[in-house]
Design an enzyme around this catalytic site. Structure first.
Site, PDB file in Angstrom:
ATOM      1  N   SER A 141       0.852  -1.182   0.000  1.00  0.00           N
ATOM      2  CA  SER A 141       0.000   0.000   0.000  1.00  0.00           C
ATOM      3  C   SER A 141       0.888   1.233   0.000  1.00  0.00           C
ATOM      4  O   SER A 141       2.032   1.171   0.463  1.00  0.00           O
ATOM      5  CB  SER A 141      -0.863  -0.022   1.266  1.00  0.00           C
ATOM      6  OG  SER A 141      -1.454   1.230   1.506  1.00  0.00           O
ATOM      7  N   TYR A 154      -1.181  -0.905  10.430  1.00  0.00           N
ATOM      8  CA  TYR A 154      -1.339  -1.137   8.997  1.00  0.00           C
ATOM      9  C   TYR A 154      -0.127  -0.589   8.228  1.00  0.00           C
ATOM     10  O   TYR A 154       0.416  -1.259   7.354  1.00  0.00           O
ATOM     11  CB  TYR A 154      -2.628  -0.480   8.509  1.00  0.00           C
ATOM     12  CG  TYR A 154      -2.935  -0.745   7.065  1.00  0.00           C
ATOM     13  CD1 TYR A 154      -3.540  -1.929   6.672  1.00  0.00           C
ATOM     14  CD2 TYR A 154      -2.638   0.198   6.091  1.00  0.00           C
ATOM     15  CE1 TYR A 154      -3.850  -2.188   5.333  1.00  0.00           C
ATOM     16  CE2 TYR A 154      -2.930  -0.043   4.753  1.00  0.00           C
ATOM     17  CZ  TYR A 154      -3.521  -1.228   4.389  1.00  0.00           C
ATOM     18  OH  TYR A 154      -3.816  -1.478   3.066  1.00  0.00           O
TER      19      TYR A 154
END
Length: 160
Positions: A141, A154
């Site tokens: 990401s 995350y």
């Protein structure tokens, strides 16, 4: 059909990038195995692939568990005889800062993204080595490069 005759195993294939990838692989001719923790969503993805004339299998699996990873690989090989593509995209997101993030949330997030990718690769690689080919894709990401608000675990997992 760029993936005609190929078999793709997709972790986290029950939603988001994983389900979109499963549908795309199938549209390109691949037989697709979707793994994830949610059987209802997994069957929905399989049904969508089959409705378009593709071939797919859902395997309920938690990539944080070695036995589940080994089982997913073994069942894929039993059904399709090979794995050409392993697409690791399983992950979880808890919107927390470091002070807010619990140890359990931290562990679940890092284990899903990092440990899961390692375990799936560990059990897939021997068959790819034996067949002399294969591709392993680890999805990350933008937050793995530049952190985001309330996404401590995350961002750490995707950076890893």
């Amino acid at each position: 059909m760029r993936l005609e005759g190929k078999v793709g195993l997709i972790t986290g294939g029950t939603s988001g990038i994983g389900s979109a990838t499963a549908l795309r692989f199938a549209s390109e001719g691949a037989k697709v195995v979707v793994t994830g923790r949610n059987p209802e969503r997994g069957q929905e993805v399989v049904a969508a692939i089959e409705a378009r004339g593709g071939e797919a299998l859902f395997i309920q699996s938690d990539v944080r568990m070695a036995a589940d990873c080994r089982d997913a690989v073994e069942r894929t090989l039993e059904r399709f005889g090979k794995i050409d593509i392993l697409f690791n995209t399983a992950g979880v997101f808890h919107p927390r800062t470091i002070p807010e993030c619990t140890e359990e949330e931290w562990d679940e997030t890092l284990d899903s993204s990092l440990k899961g990718a390692v375990l799936m690769s560990k059990y897939t690689l021997p068959s790819m080595i034996e067949q002399g080919s294969g591709s392993i894709i680890h999805t990350s990401s933008g937050w793995g490069i530049l952190g985001g608000d309330e996404a401590a675990a995350y961002c750490a997992a995707k950076g890893g």
